[in-house]
Enzyme design. Structure first.
Site, mmCIF file in Angstrom:
data_model
loop_
_atom_site.group_PDB
_atom_site.id
_atom_site.type_symbol
_atom_site.label_atom_id
_atom_site.label_comp_id
_atom_site.label_asym_id
_atom_site.label_seq_id
_atom_site.Cartn_x
_atom_site.Cartn_y
_atom_site.Cartn_z
ATOM 1 N N ASP A 221 91.363 135.288 93.381
ATOM 2 C CA ASP A 221 91.413 134.385 92.233
ATOM 3 C C ASP A 221 92.132 133.079 92.549
ATOM 4 O OD1 ASP A 221 91.251 134.011 89.217
ATOM 5 O OD2 ASP A 221 93.423 133.909 89.480
ATOM 6 N N GLU A 291 87.251 132.675 94.842
ATOM 7 C CA GLU A 291 86.938 131.882 93.654
ATOM 8 C C GLU A 291 87.578 130.520 93.800
ATOM 9 O OE1 GLU A 291 89.405 131.564 90.564
ATOM 10 O OE2 GLU A 291 87.949 131.175 89.021
HETATM 11 C C1 NAG Z 1 86.827 132.740 86.785
HETATM 12 C C2 NAG Z 1 88.256 133.163 86.885
HETATM 13 O O1 NAG Z 1 88.553 134.111 87.533
HETATM 14 N N1 NAG Z 1 89.133 132.477 86.198
HETATM 15 C C3 NAG Z 1 90.546 132.769 86.205
HETATM 16 C C4 NAG Z 1 91.202 131.957 87.249
HETATM 17 O O2 NAG Z 1 92.561 132.174 87.266
HETATM 18 C C5 NAG Z 1 93.213 131.878 86.061
HETATM 19 C C6 NAG Z 1 94.651 132.183 86.260
HETATM 20 O O3 NAG Z 1 94.814 133.390 86.918
HETATM 21 C C7 NAG Z 1 92.627 132.634 84.890
HETATM 22 O O4 NAG Z 1 93.150 132.157 83.700
HETATM 23 C C8 NAG Z 1 91.137 132.456 84.868
HETATM 24 O O5 NAG Z 1 90.559 133.278 83.898
#
Ligand code: NAG
Ligand code: NAG
Ligand code: NAG
Ligand code: NAG
Ligand code: NAG
Ligand code: NAG
Ligand code: NAG
Ligand code: CA
Ligand code: CA
Length: 577
Positions: A221, A291
């Site tokens: 993430d 991601e």
């Molecule tokens: C798409 C995704 O995973 N979004 C997350 C990215 O990280 C932030 C913080 O951890 C989250 O708030 C998002 O939902």
């Protein structure tokens, strides 16, 4: 011919060779499915989805042709950011169940042959994590686990002008430490300090813990936010007409809090950890997915530095309902051409941060689902997209749960809320859409569930779900889709997009009509050498075109908004490009 016995001995000895990674690149043609655990299935009737609920519904993935699931965070969490604020990386939050529930889930997925990937959130922890509590208390080992700094103007102002993704300063003052800590996300999500070797060790231990549990990989993430620029300089202020207030994230050019070069090295480090584990345990290869919302050059670096799948959000971020076929072609070709050799492409159509396909592409939801399935490599489906669920845009301020929206006000929350695309899965037309038996579910069930639900779409001659199943089945049987070439073509004055996959004597061709006015007919004679007729494998729901009917390759009519998948036998002259 070698005897069966010798063959068995050979196989056996291959399996014994240490360092032999088994089942390499098993994800090459897989469909991954993102389970948002809060909203998938509620087993204990408290209105929130849970692990037992997922286990109850695992057969759905087999039915739908999904090969692997990735679970949004299920770790212990105060749920400020619905699990992305982790207070213990090694335990399960009671909302979702127990470690025993997860073990049972994993036993069943192994039996069914479904891969399970866990979310890995390295940038920050919850402020309730024991590391942070110890850090606040100044315990020697933990003092520098987070990013602590003295504020400006005698410690009365934040150390610099950085803004959090959830609006407001990215720094929070802590009285006990008499210092400010960094939080790129919510203030209850303090950023970890990756300049501290102990933090690296902790993260590697966490990876190994979950590998020991038997999971198949990690989805990493927010990787672009991990490292910040040394010295913590102010970020340049930019004028943005979209922003509502001065403390909006869009008001800064994030050159010091995103895309630090050291983020890539982290992927290499974790790749090594995972591969060493795999070698030592003589296990199947593990998948690493990253991601990152960033530019193409950076996205490709994640592949180069060790990710198997650098998430490709370009069909979400670079095109929309107004885009022309040539723009789609560009986005597709660009990914394929820039990908390092030997890597697997992937196409993400949605996630818990983005509006659903049916809402982004009114009347064209099937077009996007088909596209993701016909393009080479991995298709990533967000839960509910297999039945074309829609955003519930009428969720009120009072019903709002998303911290990103709660941090603004009743007038502006709709621009930021991610709740509309996180509503419970619509299984059937019973109470709570079959998701739960609770009086109230954590987010309201959209009214359309009576019609729009899985049970209603199953077994229909044509439905979004049957279309989805037909596509996943096609992927598992068609050599053209599994291993064929890709050719993208724009025809009829930029009104028609052709995705052409061919292998040996087989062709699968997707045609999409983007046009709303000009009447034209497509001629695919040049694309399909030797073929005069083709079979319509499927068309989007409501197209009026009969599946399994025949068309003449030289004159294919595409009614408005129609997407058509054709199969044809061709001369085997098509070579790799
Ligand atoms: C798409 C995704 O995973 N979004 C997350 C990215 O990280 C932030 C913080 O951890 C989250 O708030 C998002 O939902
Ligand atoms: C900061 O504090 C010191 C001593 O406490 C004081 O001399 C100085 O004037 C203060 N500076 C500002 C900008 O407030
Ligand atoms: C991508 O972003 C990086 C910064 O992260 C920048 O150096 C690079 O020039 C950008 N590349 C393109 C093609 O925009
Ligand atoms: C679609 O993308 C174009 C170009 O980026 C943009 O101008 C337009 O506002 C977008 N439309 C929608 C509906 O998002
Ligand atoms: C969204 O949910 C609310 C319940 O809060 C419901 O009244 C509304 O009709 C729903 N909208 C849709 C489009 O389903
Ligand atoms: C896939 O294609 C490559 C090259 O085109 C070929 O070498 C390989 O044998 C093919 N694999 C399968 C399973 O057909
Ligand atoms: C695409 O749809 C339009 C109507 O929206 C129609 O006029 C046209 O004939 C269609 N194009 C093709 C190639 O069939
Ligand atoms: Ca529950
Ligand atoms: Ca960080």
């Amino acid at each position: 011919m070698i005897s069966l016995r010798l063959y068995c001995i050979l196989l056996f000895s291959i399996a014994l060779v240490a360092g032999e990674i088994k089942n390499k690149v098993w994800w090459k043609n897989i469909v991954f499915y993102q389970v948002y655990p809060r909203s998938f299935m509620d087993n204990d009737g408290d209105g929130v989805g849970d692990l037992k609920g997922i286990t109850d519904k695992l057969e759905h993935f087999i039915d739908a042709g999904i090969g692997g699931i990735w679970l949004s965070p299920i770790y212990s969490s105060p749920m400020v950011d619905f699990g992305y604020d982790i207070s213990n990386f090694l335990t399960i939050d009671p909302t979702f169940g127990t470690m025993d529930d997860l073990d049972k889930l994993l036993q069943k997925t192994k039996r069914l042959g479904i891969k399970v990937v866990m979310d890995f959130v390295p940038n920050h922890t919850s402020d309730q994590h024991e590391w942070f509590i110890k850090s606040v208390n100044g315990e020697e080992k933990y003092k520098d686990y987070y990013v602590w700094l003295e504020g400006r103007e005698n410690n009365t102002k934040p150390p610099n002008n950085w803004i959090s993704l959830f609006s407001g300063p990215a720094w929070k003052y802590n009285e006990k430490r008499n210092l400010w800590y960094l939080h790129q996300f919510e203030y209850r999500q303090p950023d970890l300090n990756f300049n501290n070797p102990d933090v690296h060790k902790e993260m590697n231990d966490i990876l190994r813990f979950w590998l020991d549990k038997g999971i198949d990989g990690f989805r990493i993430d927010a990787i672009i936010h991990v490292y910040e620029k040394d010295g913590f300089p102010d970020e340049p202020v930019v004028y943005n007409k979209l922003t509502l207030t001065t403390d909006n994230y869009l008001n800064l050019n994030h050159i010091y809090t995103k895309n630090d070069p050291r983020n890539y090295d982290l992927i290499t480090e974790w790749r090594k950890t995972v591969d060493e584990w795999t070698d030592a345990h003589n296990e199947e290869e593990k998948v690493l997915m990253t991601e990152a919302y960033t530019n193409l050059t950076n996205l490709m670096k994640y592949y180069t530095y060790g990710a198997d799948i650098s998430f490709n959000f370009n069909l979400i971020t670079e095109v929309n309902i107004t885009s022309k076929p040539s723009e789609f072609k560009h986005v597709i070709d660009e990914w394929i051409l820039n990908m390092p050799d030997g890597k697997v492409a992937n196409w993400v159509m949605g996630n818990h941060d983005r509006s659903r396909i049916a809402t982004r592409y009114p009347g064209r939801v099937d077009q996007m689902t088909i596209l993701s399935m016909i393009l080479p490599g991995v298709a990533v489906t967000y839960y509910g997209e297999e039945i074309a669920m829609e955003d519930n845009l009428s969720i009120t301020w009072k019903q709002t749960k998303d911290p990103q929206a709660c941090h603004v006000d009743p007038e502006h929350f709709k621009e930021l809320t991610r709740d509309p695309n996180r509503t419970p899965f619509q299984w059937d037309d019973s109470i709570d859409a079959g998701f739960s038996t609770a009086l109230e579910t954590w987010l309201p069930i959209p009214d359309n569930y009576k019609e729009l639900n899985l049970a209603n779409q199953k077994g229909k001659p044509e439905s979004h779900y049957v279309l989805y199943q037909t596509l996943t089945k096609l992927r598992s049987t068609s050599i053209a889709l599994q291993n064929g070439t890709l050719k993208t073509t724009v025809l009829n004055n930029d009104r028609v997009l052709i995705i052409d996959r061919q292998s040996n004597n087989e062709a699968i061709v997707l045609l999409i009509n983007f046009s709303d006015d000009v009447a034209e007919v497509v001629d695919l004679t040049d694309h399909l050498p030797g073929a005069t007729e083709a079979i319509v494998i499927l068309a989007n729901i409501g197209s009026g075109i009969t599946w399994r009917s025949m068309v003449l390759v030289s004159s294919i009519e595409l009614p408005p908004k129609v997407s058509l998948v054709l199969f044809a036998k061709v001369d085997g002259s098509h070579s790799d490009s």
